[in-house]
Design an enzyme around this catalytic site. Structure first.
Site, PDB file in Angstrom:
ATOM      1  N   LYS A 174       0.872  -1.176   0.000  1.00  0.00           N
ATOM      2  CA  LYS A 174       0.000   0.000   0.000  1.00  0.00           C
ATOM      3  C   LYS A 174       0.904   1.219   0.000  1.00  0.00           C
ATOM      4  O   LYS A 174       1.430   1.637   1.025  1.00  0.00           O
ATOM      5  CB  LYS A 174      -0.908   0.048   1.238  1.00  0.00           C
ATOM      6  N   ASP A 206      -5.771   5.015   1.830  1.00  0.00           N
ATOM      7  CA  ASP A 206      -5.168   5.935   2.798  1.00  0.00           C
ATOM      8  C   ASP A 206      -4.874   5.186   4.100  1.00  0.00           C
ATOM      9  O   ASP A 206      -5.165   3.991   4.234  1.00  0.00           O
ATOM     10  CB  ASP A 206      -6.059   7.169   3.015  1.00  0.00           C
ATOM     11  N   GLY A 209      -7.937   3.905   6.043  1.00  0.00           N
ATOM     12  CA  GLY A 209      -8.642   2.812   5.377  1.00  0.00           C
ATOM     13  C   GLY A 209      -7.739   1.588   5.205  1.00  0.00           C
ATOM     14  O   GLY A 209      -7.511   0.837   6.160  1.00  0.00           O
ATOM     15  N   GLU A 249      10.227   1.824  10.255  1.00  0.00           N
ATOM     16  CA  GLU A 249      11.272   2.790   9.871  1.00  0.00           C
ATOM     17  C   GLU A 249      10.614   4.161   9.962  1.00  0.00           C
ATOM     18  O   GLU A 249       9.776   4.495   9.127  1.00  0.00           O
ATOM     19  CB  GLU A 249      11.741   2.559   8.426  1.00  0.00           C
ATOM     20  N   CYS A 282      14.134  11.324   6.213  1.00  0.00           N
ATOM     21  CA  CYS A 282      14.123  10.970   7.637  1.00  0.00           C
ATOM     22  C   CYS A 282      15.512  11.074   8.245  1.00  0.00           C
ATOM     23  O   CYS A 282      15.657  11.314   9.431  1.00  0.00           O
ATOM     24  CB  CYS A 282      13.587   9.558   7.786  1.00  0.00           C
ATOM     25  N   GLU A 382      10.504  16.872  14.097  1.00  0.00           N
ATOM     26  CA  GLU A 382      10.949  16.679  12.727  1.00  0.00           C
ATOM     27  C   GLU A 382      10.184  17.675  11.852  1.00  0.00           C
ATOM     28  O   GLU A 382       8.955  17.653  11.820  1.00  0.00           O
ATOM     29  CB  GLU A 382      10.629  15.241  12.308  1.00  0.00           C
TER      30      GLU A 382
HETATM   31  P1  NAD Z   1       2.764   8.944   7.090  1.00  0.00           P
HETATM   32  O1  NAD Z   1       3.079   8.171   8.301  1.00  0.00           O
HETATM   33  O2  NAD Z   1       1.699   9.944   7.146  1.00  0.00           O
HETATM   34  O3  NAD Z   1       2.375   7.965   5.892  1.00  0.00           O
HETATM   35  C1  NAD Z   1       3.197   6.880   5.500  1.00  0.00           C
HETATM   36  C2  NAD Z   1       2.333   5.761   4.991  1.00  0.00           C
HETATM   37  O4  NAD Z   1       1.557   5.264   6.071  1.00  0.00           O
HETATM   38  C3  NAD Z   1       1.333   6.162   3.914  1.00  0.00           C
HETATM   39  O5  NAD Z   1       1.217   5.096   3.006  1.00  0.00           O
HETATM   40  C4  NAD Z   1       0.048   6.357   4.703  1.00  0.00           C
HETATM   41  O6  NAD Z   1      -1.097   6.160   3.941  1.00  0.00           O
HETATM   42  C5  NAD Z   1       0.192   5.279   5.752  1.00  0.00           C
HETATM   43  N1  NAD Z   1      -0.527   5.510   6.998  1.00  0.00           N
HETATM   44  C6  NAD Z   1      -0.793   6.697   7.615  1.00  0.00           C
HETATM   45  N2  NAD Z   1      -1.475   6.483   8.752  1.00  0.00           N
HETATM   46  C7  NAD Z   1      -1.635   5.142   8.870  1.00  0.00           C
HETATM   47  C8  NAD Z   1      -2.283   4.291   9.819  1.00  0.00           C
HETATM   48  N3  NAD Z   1      -2.883   4.790  10.896  1.00  0.00           N
HETATM   49  N4  NAD Z   1      -2.263   2.960   9.614  1.00  0.00           N
HETATM   50  C9  NAD Z   1      -1.642   2.428   8.542  1.00  0.00           C
HETATM   51  N5  NAD Z   1      -1.043   3.177   7.590  1.00  0.00           N
HETATM   52  C10 NAD Z   1      -1.029   4.515   7.756  1.00  0.00           C
HETATM   53  O7  NAD Z   1       4.167   9.526   6.661  1.00  0.00           O
HETATM   54  P2  NAD Z   1       4.515  10.406   5.410  1.00  0.00           P
HETATM   55  O8  NAD Z   1       4.115  11.788   5.757  1.00  0.00           O
HETATM   56  O9  NAD Z   1       4.013   9.791   4.158  1.00  0.00           O
HETATM   57  O10 NAD Z   1       6.120  10.250   5.370  1.00  0.00           O
HETATM   58  C11 NAD Z   1       6.962  11.062   6.046  1.00  0.00           C
HETATM   59  C12 NAD Z   1       7.476  10.395   7.296  1.00  0.00           C
HETATM   60  O11 NAD Z   1       8.158   9.184   6.993  1.00  0.00           O
HETATM   61  C13 NAD Z   1       8.481  11.239   8.021  1.00  0.00           C
HETATM   62  O12 NAD Z   1       8.209  11.270   9.395  1.00  0.00           O
HETATM   63  C14 NAD Z   1       9.805  10.534   7.764  1.00  0.00           C
HETATM   64  O13 NAD Z   1      10.784  10.783   8.697  1.00  0.00           O
HETATM   65  C15 NAD Z   1       9.402   9.126   7.686  1.00  0.00           C
HETATM   66  N6  NAD Z   1      10.375   8.338   6.928  1.00  0.00           N
HETATM   67  C16 NAD Z   1      11.153   7.439   7.599  1.00  0.00           C
HETATM   68  C17 NAD Z   1      12.105   6.682   6.918  1.00  0.00           C
HETATM   69  C18 NAD Z   1      12.960   5.683   7.640  1.00  0.00           C
HETATM   70  O14 NAD Z   1      13.426   4.743   7.018  1.00  0.00           O
HETATM   71  N7  NAD Z   1      13.194   5.804   8.916  1.00  0.00           N
HETATM   72  C19 NAD Z   1      12.260   6.851   5.562  1.00  0.00           C
HETATM   73  C20 NAD Z   1      11.463   7.787   4.910  1.00  0.00           C
HETATM   74  C21 NAD Z   1      10.502   8.513   5.611  1.00  0.00           C
END
Ligand code: NAD
Length: 479
Positions: A174, A206, A209, A249, A282, A382
């Site tokens: 997803k 999303d 969902g 991650e 990140c 962050e």
């Molecule tokens: P996000 O957490 O909003 O979304 C990431 C993914 O999770 C999307 O596919 C989203 O639809 C899904 N998601 C959101 N809420 C969810 C839930 N309750 N249950 C299941 N899935 C859910 O993050 P973002 O804004 O897309 O990405 C940015 C973040 O990702 C930053 O905090 C960044 O630091 C982190 N990041 C971490 C790494 C790492 O390897 N440590 C790498 C890249 C990004």
């Protein structure tokens, strides 16, 4: 406008059962560029069922055959790299040259590193010379949900899909609803590479969902998630009822320790690293910590370097930075810049509002704050935008204390010519990765964090092991 409403389930492109339309916005123009479908529970169930049905056969497919399919995938990936660069550039705003080199390149290099690791991986091995009838068998965890973010899309998709496939897991991907086009193209590549039906499935949706449905699903054995710490906590909670394995991650707030004996490129390198991908990484070195005797010089230099970073549309060629991904992120960054000013940090360059000459698109001014203290909001949260915070320290001990005083623990950085000091710091900094003097970690090294940055290790041999169970067997008969 691109229309991509279908999902990839059980080896076919299918219409959603419970889909609702979602517009993907081009952050350079603020205009919709594509329409996709966000699935519901029935779509999630269909994809999980396909992965479950395919699991037994894939688990017992010889590793050499699984590896051969990933080799084929690499060929397809390379042959369609320009399409991939264009998709990522449009939907998440990576400038096209950077999308071609770093964004697409990250995926190719992860696939290559997995292939190298896989070719010598022993899925069955003896416990040791003392126990001739004991065997350790590494076997796949099972059906995996792979949930990815938008900021380094192919980096994260390849890190999960290729490791899971080599391990013998089947999966449902997803991708982020912000940047689904690259993942849909990747699904076409998995199809062209010839993976058996049901091994790889993709459902758009999303977090509330499909994301939550996958995390809670009783037929999903593992969730591998990259994204925000906020979502990582929610996923861990919804996965708890089925006690599935959860690999995380998450975010970071990396410190970059610049000592007085740092090389003369260290400051420029640190600023440009922070600005790369418009600060949406990140592992960004977002807290630049500077030894007192060189503090004023470093602040001046950092301000100059940042003020020369140009900002522009993702479609333009060149070394500028693009917009941030969406309106919500743009507003969040504006609020944090304002918070920095209100809490008394010194604005060296940048600030709120769009850069001069850009009045549409989610563009942010490359911003540097000095005289930041570690209790300020901009040092703790962050920001995920092109905003650098500079802090002063007097001693190595103080630097370590401040660097470790954060809920995160992903990457820290050290700039010093003193080898003994670098090694000491490598041991004392509480993060999954420590990078020093601008040297990148080498091919196959593990990526991941400690504390609230997560618990997984992705890439190379560690990345494959994350998708494996360790089975301990006695009474093994020599074959
Ligand atoms: P996000 O957490 O909003 O979304 C990431 C993914 O999770 C999307 O596919 C989203 O639809 C899904 N998601 C959101 N809420 C969810 C839930 N309750 N249950 C299941 N899935 C859910 O993050 P973002 O804004 O897309 O990405 C940015 C973040 O990702 C930053 O905090 C960044 O630091 C982190 N990041 C971490 C790494 C790492 O390897 N440590 C790498 C890249 C990004």
């Amino acid at each position: 406008m691109i229309e991509k409403r279908k999902f990839y389930i059980n080896g076919s492109w299918v219409d959603p059962i419970e889909g609702r339309d979602h517009h993907v916005i081009d952050p350079s123009t603020e205009e919709p560029c594509a329409v996709i479908s966000l699935g519901g529970q029935a779509d999630t169930d269909a994809a999980v069922a396909a992965a479950k049905d395919a699991f037994h056969e894939w688990m017992f497919t010889p590793p050499a055959d699984r590896i051969a399919l990933v080799e084929k995938l690499l060929d397809v990936y390379k042959s369609r790299s320009e399409e991939m660069a264009q998709a990522m550039s449009m939907e998440m705003g990576a400038p096209i040259d950077m999308a071609r080199s770093s964004q697409v390149g990250a995926g190719a290099s992860h696939i290559k590193n997995f292939l190298t690791a896989a070719r010598s991986f022993e899925f069955e091995r003896p416990l040791g010379g003392h126990a001739p009838n004991d065997r350790i068998i590494y076997e796949p965890v099972g059906v995996c949900a792979l949930i990815t973010p938008w900021n380094w899309p192919m980096n994260q998709v390849t890190l999960k899909v290729c490791a899971a496939a080599i391990a013998g897991c089947t999966m449902v991907l997803k991708p982020s609803e912000e940047s689904p086009l690259n993942a849909l193209l990747f699904a076409e590549m998995m199809d062209a590479a010839g993976f058996p039906k049901g091994v790889f499935n993709l459902v758009n949706g999303d977090g509330a969902g499909v994301g939550s449905q996958l995390s809670a699903h009783e037929d999903v054995d593992m969730v591998s998630f990259t994204g925000s710490t906020r979502a990582g906590k929610l996923i861990s909670k919804s996965a708890a009822d089925t006690l599935k394995r959860v690999h995380l991650e998450l975010g970071g707030k990396g410190a970059n320790l610049i000592f007085a004996d740092a090389d003369d490129q260290a400051v420029k390198r640190g600023v440009l690293h922070m600005m790369n991908n418009t600060g949406q990484s990140c592992n960004a070195p977002s807290r630049m910590m500077v030894e007192a005797p060189i503090y004023d010089d470093v602040v001046e230099q950092a301000g100059e370097v940042a003020s020369q970073v140009s900002v522009g549309p993702a479609s333009a060629e060149g070394r500028h930075i693009g917009p941030v991904v969406n309106a919500t992120q743009w507003q969040k960054i504006q609020d944090l810049i304002q918070k920095g000013i209100d809490e008394g940090a010194r604005l060296v360059t940048g600030g709120t509002g769009r850069p001069e000459g850009l009045n549409k698109g989610f563009y942010v001014r490359p911003t540097v704050f000095a005289d930041v203290t570690n209790d300020m909001t901009i040092a703790r949260e962050e920001i995920f935008g092109p905003v650098l915070s500079i802090m002063r320290f007097d001693t190595e001990e103080e630097a370590v204390r401040i660097a470790n005083d954060t809920p995160y623990g992903l990457t820290n950085y050290v700039q010093s010519q003193d080898g003994a000091r670098r090694n000491r710091l490598a041991r004392h900094l509480r993060s999954g990765m420590v990078e020093m003097n601008g040297q990148s970690r080498s091919a196959g090294s593990p990526f991941g964090g400690m504390k609230q940055s997560g618990n997984g290790r992705e890439g190379g041999v560690w990345g494959i092991e994350d998708f494996l169970e360790v089975k301990s067997v006695s009474g093994w008969s020599p074959e």
